[in-house]
Design a protein around this motif. Structure first.
Motif, PDB file in Angstrom:
ATOM      1  N   LEU A 166      -4.637  40.738 -33.627  1.00 43.74           N
ATOM      2  CA  LEU A 166      -4.448  39.316 -33.359  1.00 43.74           C
ATOM      3  C   LEU A 166      -4.043  38.630 -34.657  1.00 43.74           C
ATOM      4  O   LEU A 166      -4.723  38.774 -35.683  1.00 43.74           O
ATOM      5  CB  LEU A 166      -5.734  38.684 -32.829  1.00 43.74           C
ATOM      6  N   ILE A 167      -2.930  37.901 -34.618  1.00 46.19           N
ATOM      7  CA  ILE A 167      -2.484  37.100 -35.753  1.00 46.19           C
ATOM      8  C   ILE A 167      -2.553  35.648 -35.302  1.00 46.19           C
ATOM      9  O   ILE A 167      -1.790  35.216 -34.435  1.00 46.19           O
ATOM     10  CB  ILE A 167      -1.057  37.481 -36.187  1.00 46.19           C
ATOM     11  N   LEU A 168      -3.492  34.914 -35.871  1.00 44.83           N
ATOM     12  CA  LEU A 168      -3.821  33.581 -35.374  1.00 44.83           C
ATOM     13  C   LEU A 168      -3.709  32.562 -36.503  1.00 44.83           C
ATOM     14  O   LEU A 168      -4.336  32.711 -37.545  1.00 44.83           O
ATOM     15  CB  LEU A 168      -5.248  33.569 -34.808  1.00 44.83           C
ATOM     16  N   ASP A 169      -2.928  31.529 -36.271  1.00 43.92           N
ATOM     17  CA  ASP A 169      -2.727  30.476 -37.269  1.00 43.92           C
ATOM     18  C   ASP A 169      -3.567  29.265 -36.865  1.00 43.92           C
ATOM     19  O   ASP A 169      -3.240  28.561 -35.923  1.00 43.92           O
ATOM     20  CB  ASP A 169      -1.243  30.121 -37.346  1.00 43.92           C
ATOM     21  N   GLU A 170      -4.666  29.029 -37.564  1.00 42.95           N
ATOM     22  CA  GLU A 170      -5.607  27.935 -37.274  1.00 42.95           C
ATOM     23  C   GLU A 170      -6.073  27.978 -35.813  1.00 42.95           C
ATOM     24  O   GLU A 170      -5.854  27.036 -35.048  1.00 42.95           O
ATOM     25  CB  GLU A 170      -4.952  26.580 -37.581  1.00 42.95           C
ATOM     26  N   PRO A 171      -6.743  29.039 -35.377  1.00 39.75           N
ATOM     27  CA  PRO A 171      -7.060  29.214 -33.952  1.00 39.75           C
ATOM     28  C   PRO A 171      -8.046  28.220 -33.358  1.00 39.75           C
ATOM     29  O   PRO A 171      -8.031  28.015 -32.145  1.00 39.75           O
ATOM     30  CB  PRO A 171      -7.640  30.642 -33.897  1.00 39.75           C
ATOM     31  N   THR A 172      -8.904  27.607 -34.181  1.00 36.59           N
ATOM     32  CA  THR A 172      -9.910  26.697 -33.619  1.00 36.59           C
ATOM     33  C   THR A 172      -9.543  25.225 -33.764  1.00 36.59           C
ATOM     34  O   THR A 172     -10.356  24.350 -33.468  1.00 36.59           O
ATOM     35  CB  THR A 172     -11.281  26.934 -34.281  1.00 36.59           C
ATOM     36  N   ARG A 173      -8.326  24.971 -34.197  1.00 42.38           N
ATOM     37  CA  ARG A 173      -7.911  23.584 -34.375  1.00 42.38           C
ATOM     38  C   ARG A 173      -7.961  22.828 -33.046  1.00 42.38           C
ATOM     39  O   ARG A 173      -7.447  23.292 -32.029  1.00 42.38           O
ATOM     40  CB  ARG A 173      -6.492  23.533 -34.948  1.00 42.38           C
ATOM     41  N   GLY A 174      -8.599  21.671 -33.046  1.00 42.65           N
ATOM     42  CA  GLY A 174      -8.678  20.841 -31.844  1.00 42.65           C
ATOM     43  C   GLY A 174      -9.829  21.170 -30.920  1.00 42.65           C
ATOM     44  O   GLY A 174     -10.009  20.495 -29.903  1.00 42.65           O
ATOM     45  N   LEU A 175     -10.618  22.210 -31.239  1.00 47.32           N
ATOM     46  CA  LEU A 175     -11.735  22.600 -30.388  1.00 47.32           C
ATOM     47  C   LEU A 175     -13.036  21.991 -30.909  1.00 47.32           C
ATOM     48  O   LEU A 175     -13.240  21.872 -32.122  1.00 47.32           O
ATOM     49  CB  LEU A 175     -11.881  24.124 -30.349  1.00 47.32           C
ATOM     50  N   ASP A 176     -13.924  21.621 -29.986  1.00 48.77           N
ATOM     51  CA  ASP A 176     -15.214  21.089 -30.410  1.00 48.77           C
ATOM     52  C   ASP A 176     -16.090  22.235 -30.930  1.00 48.77           C
ATOM     53  O   ASP A 176     -15.780  23.418 -30.722  1.00 48.77           O
ATOM     54  CB  ASP A 176     -15.896  20.339 -29.265  1.00 48.77           C
ATOM     55  N   PRO A 177     -17.177  21.927 -31.628  1.00 47.75           N
ATOM     56  CA  PRO A 177     -18.005  22.978 -32.257  1.00 47.75           C
ATOM     57  C   PRO A 177     -18.520  24.034 -31.289  1.00 47.75           C
ATOM     58  O   PRO A 177     -18.607  25.217 -31.656  1.00 47.75           O
ATOM     59  CB  PRO A 177     -19.155  22.189 -32.877  1.00 47.75           C
ATOM     60  N   ILE A 178     -18.853  23.650 -30.069  1.00 43.43           N
ATOM     61  CA  ILE A 178     -19.357  24.624 -29.090  1.00 43.43           C
ATOM     62  C   ILE A 178     -18.273  25.638 -28.741  1.00 43.43           C
ATOM     63  O   ILE A 178     -18.509  26.851 -28.707  1.00 43.43           O
ATOM     64  CB  ILE A 178     -19.863  23.911 -27.822  1.00 43.43           C
ATOM     65  N   LEU A 179     -17.058  25.163 -28.504  1.00 41.16           N
ATOM     66  CA  LEU A 179     -15.949  26.058 -28.169  1.00 41.16           C
ATOM     67  C   LEU A 179     -15.508  26.877 -29.387  1.00 41.16           C
ATOM     68  O   LEU A 179     -15.086  28.026 -29.248  1.00 41.16           O
ATOM     69  CB  LEU A 179     -14.785  25.261 -27.601  1.00 41.16           C
ATOM     70  N   GLN A 180     -15.613  26.291 -30.570  1.00 42.95           N
ATOM     71  CA  GLN A 180     -15.310  27.063 -31.778  1.00 42.95           C
ATOM     72  C   GLN A 180     -16.223  28.282 -31.865  1.00 42.95           C
ATOM     73  O   GLN A 180     -15.764  29.396 -32.131  1.00 42.95           O
ATOM     74  CB  GLN A 180     -15.489  26.188 -33.022  1.00 42.95           C
ATOM     75  N   ASN A 181     -17.496  28.070 -31.612  1.00 47.44           N
ATOM     76  CA  ASN A 181     -18.448  29.185 -31.650  1.00 47.44           C
ATOM     77  C   ASN A 181     -18.128  30.232 -30.593  1.00 47.44           C
ATOM     78  O   ASN A 181     -18.304  31.432 -30.822  1.00 47.44           O
ATOM     79  CB  ASN A 181     -19.874  28.669 -31.468  1.00 47.44           C
ATOM     80  N   GLU A 182     -17.646  29.793 -29.429  1.00 49.57           N
ATOM     81  CA  GLU A 182     -17.277  30.738 -28.382  1.00 49.57           C
ATOM     82  C   GLU A 182     -16.073  31.575 -28.811  1.00 49.57           C
ATOM     83  O   GLU A 182     -16.017  32.786 -28.563  1.00 49.57           O
ATOM     84  CB  GLU A 182     -16.962  29.983 -27.078  1.00 49.57           C
ATOM     85  N   VAL A 183     -15.114  30.931 -29.482  1.00 45.18           N
ATOM     86  CA  VAL A 183     -13.957  31.654 -30.011  1.00 45.18           C
ATOM     87  C   VAL A 183     -14.408  32.685 -31.039  1.00 45.18           C
ATOM     88  O   VAL A 183     -13.930  33.828 -31.049  1.00 45.18           O
ATOM     89  CB  VAL A 183     -12.931  30.673 -30.629  1.00 45.18           C
TER      90      VAL A 183
END
Length: 285
Positions: free
Chosen positions: A144-161
């Motif tokens: 997986l090559i991901l450029d800023e993958p959690t941008r725009g996500l709230d903290p709960i969804l960031q943790n899920e990612v």
């Protein structure tokens, strides 16, 4: 990546970057906006060609084998353009047509609380990012090559990612992602590269980086003490009000304590530097 160089006219976006990502790594590519992260990733994906240097993925030349390599890569761009009139499901079906179906699809939709029936034009920034992330995991990517993958996500969804990426790693996958978020790099990465102004500052294991012998703190003296009196090798003092100083120590503490011990101390605080402090110390250098 071996001595990657990318110039846009007179602008040296990437200036001789070299590193290796091992299979099974979650590798963080860390730096502020404009440091050269996205340009490096676009060269990795062969969307732009380097001015010099060589990139090898799975033992293959990233330019010569660009098409075949895409079968093994899941990619999330920092500026993905979705079709406003399409639903998420239409995007998913489109990507599945050439990447293949994924057993992760339905679990991802559920875990990210994403509604694939809504049209893109009606989605928030966070929900668009959920769709981008799901699309990156379609098929059976090895990398997986991901450029800023959690941008725009709230903290709960960031943790899920983060959990999803760790599970991907545990199943044999490799993750390379860019970020300017120190906390997420510290939380999930095994290794990281710090880039500044197109040049690598350091490539290290997270545990080694966190173990750097850097301390920060604050000291207040009863009497007036000048900066020249506090001249200590590998220690930087910054004057504050009320005869106080904040300080950063790089290396041994012996000379520091010997020097400040000459004076009457009314307040003192000392902590081992966090990963963010280490990062900022590198940038100051």
């Amino acid at each position: 990546m071996d001595n990657l160089i990318k110039h846009f006219g007179s602008v040296k976006a990437v200036a001789g970057v070299s590193f290796t990502v091992q299979e099974g790594d979650i590798f963080g590519f860390l730096g502020p906006n404009g440091a050269g992260k996205t340009t490096t990733i676009r060269c990795l994906m062969d969307f732009i060609r380097p001015s010099a240097g060589k990139i090898t993925l799975f033992g293959k030349d990233a330019q010569l084998e660009s098409v075949s390599l895409k079968n093994d890569i899941g990619y999330l761009s920092s500026d993905t353009h979705l079709y406003n009139k399409w639903t998420g499901l239409e995007h998913i079906k489109y990507v599945q047509a050439f990447k293949g179906a994924s057993p992760l699809l339905q679990p991802l939709i559920k875990r990210l609380n994403y509604d694939p029936t809504r049209r893109v034009k009606n989605l928030s920034t966070g929900n668009k990012q959920k769709l981008n992330f799901i699309l990156a995991l379609l098929g059976k990517p090895k990398l997986l090559i991901l450029d800023e993958p959690t941008r725009g996500l709230d903290p709960i969804l960031q943790n899920e990612v983060y959990l999803i990426l760790q599970e991907f790693q545990q199943q044999g996958g490799t993750v390379f992602f860019s970020s300017h978020n120190m906390a997420e790099v510290e939380k999930i990465c095994t290794r990281t590269a710090i880039i500044r102004s197109g040049k690598l500052v350091v490539v290290e294991n997270i545990t080694d980086l966190k173990g750097r012998n850097i301390h920060i703190g604050h000291v207040t003296f009863a009497e007036k003490v000048t900066l020249p009196e506090l001249s200590i090798k590998n220690v930087k003092f910054v004057a504050e009000k009320n005869a106080g100083y904040s300080f950063t120590i790089t290396g041994e503490l012996k000379d520091f304590f010997k020097t400040i011990g000459r004076y009457t101390i009314t307040d003192f605080d000392l902590n081992h530097a966090s990963l963010e402090d280490v990062f900022l110390n590198y940038y100051k250098k």
